[in-house]
Motif scaffolding. Structure first.
Motif, PDB file in Angstrom:
ATOM      1  N   VAL A 473       0.842  -1.191   0.000  1.00  0.00           N
ATOM      2  CA  VAL A 473       0.000   0.000   0.000  1.00  0.00           C
ATOM      3  C   VAL A 473       0.876   1.240   0.000  1.00  0.00           C
ATOM      4  O   VAL A 473       2.007   1.231   0.501  1.00  0.00           O
ATOM      5  N   THR A 474       0.353   2.308  -0.567  1.00  0.00           N
ATOM      6  CA  THR A 474       1.069   3.574  -0.665  1.00  0.00           C
ATOM      7  C   THR A 474       0.367   4.619   0.182  1.00  0.00           C
ATOM      8  O   THR A 474      -0.869   4.646   0.263  1.00  0.00           O
ATOM      9  N   MET A 475       1.141   5.463   0.819  1.00  0.00           N
ATOM     10  CA  MET A 475       0.601   6.536   1.646  1.00  0.00           C
ATOM     11  C   MET A 475      -0.458   7.326   0.871  1.00  0.00           C
ATOM     12  O   MET A 475      -0.247   7.744  -0.253  1.00  0.00           O
ATOM     13  N   GLY A 476      -1.624   7.491   1.482  1.00  0.00           N
ATOM     14  CA  GLY A 476      -2.718   8.217   0.862  1.00  0.00           C
ATOM     15  C   GLY A 476      -3.679   7.344   0.086  1.00  0.00           C
ATOM     16  O   GLY A 476      -4.771   7.788  -0.275  1.00  0.00           O
ATOM     17  N   SER A 477      -3.305   6.088  -0.194  1.00  0.00           N
ATOM     18  CA  SER A 477      -4.175   5.163  -0.945  1.00  0.00           C
ATOM     19  C   SER A 477      -4.397   3.874  -0.163  1.00  0.00           C
ATOM     20  O   SER A 477      -4.528   2.794  -0.741  1.00  0.00           O
ATOM     21  N   GLU A 478      -4.415   3.985   1.166  1.00  0.00           N
ATOM     22  CA  GLU A 478      -4.587   2.803   2.006  1.00  0.00           C
ATOM     23  C   GLU A 478      -5.988   2.206   1.828  1.00  0.00           C
ATOM     24  O   GLU A 478      -6.974   2.939   1.739  1.00  0.00           O
ATOM     25  N   PRO A 479      -6.102   0.883   1.791  1.00  0.00           N
ATOM     26  CA  PRO A 479      -7.422   0.245   1.703  1.00  0.00           C
ATOM     27  C   PRO A 479      -8.182   0.413   3.014  1.00  0.00           C
ATOM     28  O   PRO A 479      -7.579   0.680   4.068  1.00  0.00           O
ATOM     29  N   PRO A 480      -9.505   0.261   3.006  1.00  0.00           N
ATOM     30  CA  PRO A 480     -10.300   0.506   4.212  1.00  0.00           C
ATOM     31  C   PRO A 480      -9.921  -0.370   5.394  1.00  0.00           C
ATOM     32  O   PRO A 480      -9.964   0.087   6.538  1.00  0.00           O
ATOM     33  N   HIS A 481      -9.524  -1.618   5.159  1.00  0.00           N
ATOM     34  CA  HIS A 481      -9.194  -2.478   6.291  1.00  0.00           C
ATOM     35  C   HIS A 481      -7.929  -2.014   6.992  1.00  0.00           C
ATOM     36  O   HIS A 481      -7.818  -2.110   8.220  1.00  0.00           O
ATOM     37  N   PHE A 482      -6.951  -1.504   6.240  1.00  0.00           N
ATOM     38  CA  PHE A 482      -5.741  -0.974   6.856  1.00  0.00           C
ATOM     39  C   PHE A 482      -6.101   0.168   7.810  1.00  0.00           C
ATOM     40  O   PHE A 482      -5.575   0.256   8.928  1.00  0.00           O
ATOM     41  N   LEU A 483      -7.000   1.049   7.392  1.00  0.00           N
ATOM     42  CA  LEU A 483      -7.423   2.154   8.257  1.00  0.00           C
ATOM     43  C   LEU A 483      -8.224   1.642   9.447  1.00  0.00           C
ATOM     44  O   LEU A 483      -8.123   2.171  10.556  1.00  0.00           O
ATOM     45  N   ALA A 484      -9.010   0.577   9.217  1.00  0.00           N
ATOM     46  CA  ALA A 484      -9.869   0.053  10.282  1.00  0.00           C
ATOM     47  C   ALA A 484      -9.064  -0.525  11.438  1.00  0.00           C
ATOM     48  O   ALA A 484      -9.487  -0.452  12.595  1.00  0.00           O
ATOM     49  N   ILE A 485      -7.871  -1.101  11.165  1.00  0.00           N
ATOM     50  CA  ILE A 485      -7.112  -1.715  12.261  1.00  0.00           C
ATOM     51  C   ILE A 485      -6.560  -0.653  13.211  1.00  0.00           C
ATOM     52  O   ILE A 485      -6.125  -0.976  14.315  1.00  0.00           O
ATOM     53  N   PHE A 486      -6.573   0.618  12.794  1.00  0.00           N
ATOM     54  CA  PHE A 486      -6.157   1.715  13.676  1.00  0.00           C
ATOM     55  C   PHE A 486      -7.359   2.426  14.304  1.00  0.00           C
ATOM     56  O   PHE A 486      -7.201   3.447  14.974  1.00  0.00           O
ATOM     57  N   GLN A 487      -8.546   1.862  14.072  1.00  0.00           N
ATOM     58  CA  GLN A 487      -9.773   2.337  14.720  1.00  0.00           C
ATOM     59  C   GLN A 487     -10.012   3.843  14.515  1.00  0.00           C
ATOM     60  O   GLN A 487     -10.450   4.557  15.408  1.00  0.00           O
ATOM     61  N   GLY A 488      -9.688   4.345  13.329  1.00  0.00           N
ATOM     62  CA  GLY A 488      -9.930   5.748  13.013  1.00  0.00           C
ATOM     63  C   GLY A 488      -8.935   6.707  13.617  1.00  0.00           C
ATOM     64  O   GLY A 488      -9.126   7.932  13.525  1.00  0.00           O
ATOM     65  N   GLN A 489      -7.853   6.210  14.211  1.00  0.00           N
ATOM     66  CA  GLN A 489      -6.898   7.081  14.900  1.00  0.00           C
ATOM     67  C   GLN A 489      -5.527   7.110  14.233  1.00  0.00           C
ATOM     68  O   GLN A 489      -4.543   7.507  14.852  1.00  0.00           O
ATOM     69  N   LEU A 490      -5.437   6.734  12.962  1.00  0.00           N
ATOM     70  CA  LEU A 490      -4.165   6.771  12.267  1.00  0.00           C
ATOM     71  C   LEU A 490      -3.770   8.228  11.979  1.00  0.00           C
ATOM     72  O   LEU A 490      -4.542   8.990  11.394  1.00  0.00           O
ATOM     73  N   VAL A 491      -2.566   8.600  12.376  1.00  0.00           N
ATOM     74  CA  VAL A 491      -2.042   9.942  12.122  1.00  0.00           C
ATOM     75  C   VAL A 491      -0.721   9.796  11.368  1.00  0.00           C
ATOM     76  O   VAL A 491       0.172   9.066  11.803  1.00  0.00           O
ATOM     77  N   VAL A 492      -0.608  10.508  10.248  1.00  0.00           N
ATOM     78  CA  VAL A 492       0.617  10.502   9.459  1.00  0.00           C
ATOM     79  C   VAL A 492       1.292  11.853   9.636  1.00  0.00           C
ATOM     80  O   VAL A 492       0.786  12.888   9.188  1.00  0.00           O
ATOM     81  N   PHE A 493       2.429  11.844  10.315  1.00  0.00           N
ATOM     82  CA  PHE A 493       3.181  13.065  10.566  1.00  0.00           C
ATOM     83  C   PHE A 493       4.085  13.380   9.379  1.00  0.00           C
ATOM     84  O   PHE A 493       4.435  12.495   8.602  1.00  0.00           O
ATOM     85  N   GLN A 494       4.462  14.658   9.296  1.00  0.00           N
ATOM     86  CA  GLN A 494       5.449  15.026   8.293  1.00  0.00           C
ATOM     87  C   GLN A 494       6.799  14.425   8.655  1.00  0.00           C
ATOM     88  O   GLN A 494       7.011  13.958   9.767  1.00  0.00           O
ATOM     89  N   GLU A 495       7.727  14.494   7.744  1.00  0.00           N
ATOM     90  CA  GLU A 495       9.007  13.792   7.893  1.00  0.00           C
ATOM     91  C   GLU A 495       9.743  14.153   9.173  1.00  0.00           C
ATOM     92  O   GLU A 495      10.329  13.301   9.818  1.00  0.00           O
ATOM     93  N   LYS A 496       9.714  15.413   9.610  1.00  0.00           N
ATOM     94  CA  LYS A 496      10.504  15.840  10.749  1.00  0.00           C
ATOM     95  C   LYS A 496       9.670  16.054  12.003  1.00  0.00           C
ATOM     96  O   LYS A 496      10.128  16.646  12.962  1.00  0.00           O
ATOM     97  N   ALA A 497       8.445  15.532  11.990  1.00  0.00           N
ATOM     98  CA  ALA A 497       7.572  15.842  13.117  1.00  0.00           C
ATOM     99  C   ALA A 497       7.192  14.644  13.953  1.00  0.00           C
ATOM    100  O   ALA A 497       6.660  14.789  15.031  1.00  0.00           O
ATOM    101  N   GLY A 498       7.466  13.434  13.492  1.00  0.00           N
ATOM    102  CA  GLY A 498       6.969  12.270  14.211  1.00  0.00           C
ATOM    103  C   GLY A 498       7.915  11.789  15.289  1.00  0.00           C
ATOM    104  O   GLY A 498       8.969  12.363  15.548  1.00  0.00           O
ATOM    105  N   HIS A 499       7.531  10.686  15.902  1.00  0.00           N
ATOM    106  CA  HIS A 499       8.326  10.118  16.993  1.00  0.00           C
ATOM    107  C   HIS A 499       9.534   9.358  16.469  1.00  0.00           C
ATOM    108  O   HIS A 499      10.355   8.895  17.241  1.00  0.00           O
ATOM    109  N   HIS A 500       9.648   9.209  15.124  1.00  0.00           N
ATOM    110  CA  HIS A 500      10.809   8.535  14.526  1.00  0.00           C
ATOM    111  C   HIS A 500      11.796   9.558  13.999  1.00  0.00           C
ATOM    112  O   HIS A 500      12.585   9.277  13.122  1.00  0.00           O
TER     113      HIS A 500
END
Length: 851
Positions: A473-500
């Protein structure tokens, strides 16, 4: 005359009806002769789907087949019959013109395990057809991958080559010779056709031998040499494969065809990507698929004269373009287009029943909340792209320095746009543990990153013994089940903003866009912190030094607001303030760099095309992807040596047979398929890797029926060949029969097509036509004693091989029992017994003294 009322009743081919030309008439072909085509005749084949479903269309397919030696009289008779039949069936029929050895994938898909081309034609006096079904000598050239064909060739070593399969048919003995350059899948498919010929034409009463290596099969080679003589010189090289690859098929042009005075004008109208609105219902069009295939589209308001001239106009177009005369032609009517035609356009919407379709979509959205139905109804899971509600176990790894690093569970819902991830989902379905491994790829990922992602996925798959379904899967084109496993709480941070971020400090002002309305569609994505990023119809989160503003645009609805309050907890657990559009405090705009225009247009949901799924066999030729489509597909079309591509438009499935050797190329083939697709497909379309025996319901739901135990005891080609006990008839006896055949063969006896002719005419009064069915197991069946009647059980049970009656095959001794004795001893009929797996047959025979 109502031709449709005269459709022959069939069983195994309930939806298929075939006629053959004979003396300016069209004769119905009995089902037993389906798949046999005489080259001096024309055929008409009608396919009428009985149970339309996701894998099938409601339209019928009418094929006009021309043999390479067919005369003008046969062509005219068949053409007239086709026209009458088409008029009776109406506009819901797709019309095809087929030429021998160059048939469409649709035509070839009807005949499993293959088609057989017969020399010559039907004799005028059918009462004197030879009744000795075993008095025959012929050589068949078997070729093809998914769609196999067998052609009668000269009975000589000169007909052989290293790259194909040849079947020497001697009546009681059938020897399949495999060229040294043939693949294991070609050998297996050739053997399937050989068994089919034996069962249909000999009632199962013929031995089958396989020559994989001439040195290891001296007895079979001796028989072949008694017919063909000693081979002088070396075999010819493998014949080049003339299949057209997918890239060539993508070169398409759309032409508008109309009359101007007395002239016919063919005007090039468009090149890809094509749009459906180019087709006007009062007009007539030709779509040229790079010379590979010609489509003729007839608008519903086009004239009757234009409709009748469809084939002749296509023929004129083919001649003007300099294409081969055998170029395939498909005539489609407005509203009854084939799936292959629809997929040549960027998007295809059904103009009919628009309101009913919208109502159906609403119903699906409501039903999807019932997870139990997803488990019991795989077709629903396939349409919704959901295996369950996403409540299973989740593990996440982040790719760092080309290696996977586990992510702390408390950060599972936080992804960084600058990284790639592996997300393993474990769930239970119908009491069985199943897995999906999502390979989440950032935009513009490097080749090294992609290779590392795939390599680590392979390692995980090996740890789980190949049980992982892998979905790219590619960022922005995730299938519905991929989003469902995060229970509506998936957050995609910018490159320099996340915990990684490896110690990088987060910016003091950040803006997040909440996309979606429920846990099956919601993702929150960080966007540039400026006013122009806003939209009046959406929801945004503005974080200023840890304080969060939840901004509601005027056009957002209640569902969006509810999911936004769930998503915001991942970013900020306190100091939250709701802000309505138009009531923002001054420092809200200051943080975004001041007020600026932003869009207020409603984003319409992307329309999902109403296109049927399509199944293709994948192979590689000269480094290019070669596809063979299987139309009206079923589970039977998936073989253990296959790599199959199922295109459901929203996803691309690559199904890997248990013995497929090219599985590492599968994802690359899926990407090449998307790149070459004439409809301009998104390269971010998810690609799902599925292995035989581990199919998720999102895959199986596209098939009419699915048996999860079908492949439990499926023998390999090697097991089938090695399970053969050898030649039951003595070599001397077979060579004597060969010599006898040569001496007794008259001018008409031994015609290669005699067997098929008898089946074609349905000679019910022939005693030889009432054949006793023999074993259908993977081994060689015996014939000599089975012709002499049944033997007493005491002469067969618990007997050493040397003590058996003369002519009895020791490996098939149970076959010589009478039907009543067999039922009494084994507790089942011979037909039931020989349909079992080979290992199970052997087990029962050992227990009962027949091994």
């Amino acid at each position: 005359m109502d031709i449709s009322k005269g459709l022959p009743a069939t069983q195994g081919h309930r939806d298929l009806h075939i006629w053959i030309t004979e003396n300016q008439e069209m004769l119905p072909v009995p089902e037993g002769a389906y798949g046999n085509f005489f080259e001096e005749h024309c055929y008409v084949v009608l396919h009428v789907p009985q149970s339309p479903k996701a894998t099938q269309g409601a339209s019928s397919d009418l094929h006009y087949w021309v043999g390479k030696e067919a005369g003008a009289e046969a062509r005219g008779t068949a053409a007239t019959f086709v026209q009458r039949l088409q008029e009776e069936r109406g506009a819901v029929t797709v019309l095809h013109r087929e030429a021998q050895a160059h048939e469409s994938d649709c035509f070839r898909s009807y005949f499993r395990p293959g088609v057989i081309y017969r020399k010559g034609g039907l004799p005028s006096d059918l009462k004197h057809v030879e009744t000795n079904m075993f008095n025959i000598q012929r050589l068949l050239h078997i070729k093809g991958r998914k769609h196999v064909s067998a052609t009668e060739v000269e009975l000589s070593w000169n007909s052989f080559n290293k790259g194909d399969i040849f079947l020497l048919d001697l009546g009681k003995m059938m020897i399949q010779w495999n060229g040294p350059k043939t693949s294991i899948s070609e050998k297996a498919r050739g053997l399937a056709l050989t068994y089919s010929l034996r069962d249909r034409e000999r009632g199962g009463r013929a031995q089958i031998g396989v020559v994989d290596d001439e040195v290891k099969a001296p007895d079979l080679m001796q028989i072949m040499e008694s017919v063909l003589g000693r081979r002088v010189g070396s075999l010819r090289a493998a014949m080049p494969n003339k299949d057209i690859n997918q890239l060539q098929k993508a070169n398409i042009r759309l032409y508008h065809v109309y009359e101007k005075g007395k002239d016919l004008v063919v005007l090039e109208l468009a090149t890809p990507p094509l749009t459906q609105d180019l087709l006007q219902e009062e007009d007539f069009y030709i779509l040229d698929q790079g010379g590979f295939k010609i489509y003729v589209w007839q608008g519903r308001l086009s004239s009757l004269q234009e409709r009748k001239a469809a084939f002749s106009r296509a023929a004129g177009f083919i001649q003007a373009k300099g294409y081969p005369t055998y170029t395939n032609v498909e005539v489609v009517n407005d509203g009854a287009e084939s799936a292959a035609f629809k997929q040549l356009f960027r998007i295809w919407s059904e103009k009919r029943s628009r309101n009913r379709q919208l109502g159906r979509i609403d119903k699906l959205i409501h039903v999807k909340l019932d997870v139990g139905k997803l488990h019991s109804q795989p077709e629903l899971a396939a349409q919704l792209r959901m295996v369950d509600d996403g409540s299973g176990k989740v593990e996440v790894w982040c790719m760092q320095d080309l290696r996977r690093q586990p992510v702390d569970p408390k950060h599972h819902r936080q992804l960084c746009a600058g990284n790639c991830y592996l997300v393993l989902y474990t769930y239970q379905r119908l009491g069985r543990v199943q897995y999906i491994l999502y390979l989440w790829q950032r935009h513009q990922a490097t080749a090294d990153e992609i290779e590392a992602l795939n390599s680590n996925a392979e390692e995980l798959d090996a740890m789980y013994r190949g049980a992982l379904v892998q979905e790219h899967v590619t960022m922005g084109s995730e299938p519905p089940h991929f989003l469902a496993i995060f229970q509506g709480q998936l957050v995609v941070f910018q490159e320099k903003a996340g915990h990684h971020g490896k110690g990088q400090s987060a910016p003091t002002t950040r803006l997040f866009h909440v996309q979606g309305t429920d846990s099956y569609s919601t993702r929150t994505v960080e966007v540039p912190a400026r006013a122009s990023s806003l939209n009046s119809n959406d929801i945004f989160l503005l974080v200023i030094a840890g304080f969060c503003y939840l901004w509601f645009g005027k056009g957002c609805n209640g569902d969006q607001r509810e999911m936004a309050r769930v998503a915001v907890t991942v970013i900020s657990k306190k100091n939250e303030e709701t802000v309505l559009e138009g009531q923002e405090p001054p420092h809200f705009w200051e943080a975004l760099g001041g007020r600026a225009p932003y869009p207020s247009n409603k984003r319409l949901p992307e329309e999902v095309p109403s296109i049927q799924p399509r199944l293709f066999e994948c192979s590689s030729q000269m480094g290019c992807l070669v596809l063979a489509e299987v139309v009206f597909f079923s589970q039977e079309d998936l073989g253990q040596y296959d790599v199959m591509l199922l295109d459901t438009w929203q996803e691309i499935f690559l199904w890997l047979g248990a013995a497929a050797g090219a599985w590492k190329k599968a994802v690359a083939w899926g990407q090449e398929y998307l790149k070459a697709h004439p409809a301009g497909r998104s390269l971010a379309t998810p690609i799902v890797l599925v292995k035989q025996g581990h199919e998720p319901p999102t895959f199986t739901g596209w098939f009419f029926t699915w048996d999860p135990f079908k492949w439990t005891h499926d023998p390999s080609h090697k097991e089938v060949v090695e399970g053969s006990p050898g030649t039951a008839l003595p070599i001397a006896e077979i060579t004597a029969q060969v010599n006898s055949f040569r001496l007794s063969k008259g001018p008409d006896n031994g015609r290669a097509g005699a067997i098929a002719l008898q089946a074609l005419k349905g000679s019910q009064d022939s005693s030889e036509n009432e054949l006793m069915r023999g074993p259908k197991s993977g081994g060689v069946s015996s014939t000599s004693a089975s012709m002499n009647g049944a033997l007493p059980r005491e002469q067969l049970m618990h007997q050493a091989a040397e003590d058996l009656p003369e002519g009895v095959d020791p490996a098939r001794r149970e076959f010589y029992l009478s039907d009543s004795d067999f039922q009494d001893i084994f507790g089942k009929s011979k037909e039931e017994f020989y349909s079992m797996a080979i290992w199970r047959q052997r087990q029962e025979k050992k227990q009962l003294g027949f091994f």
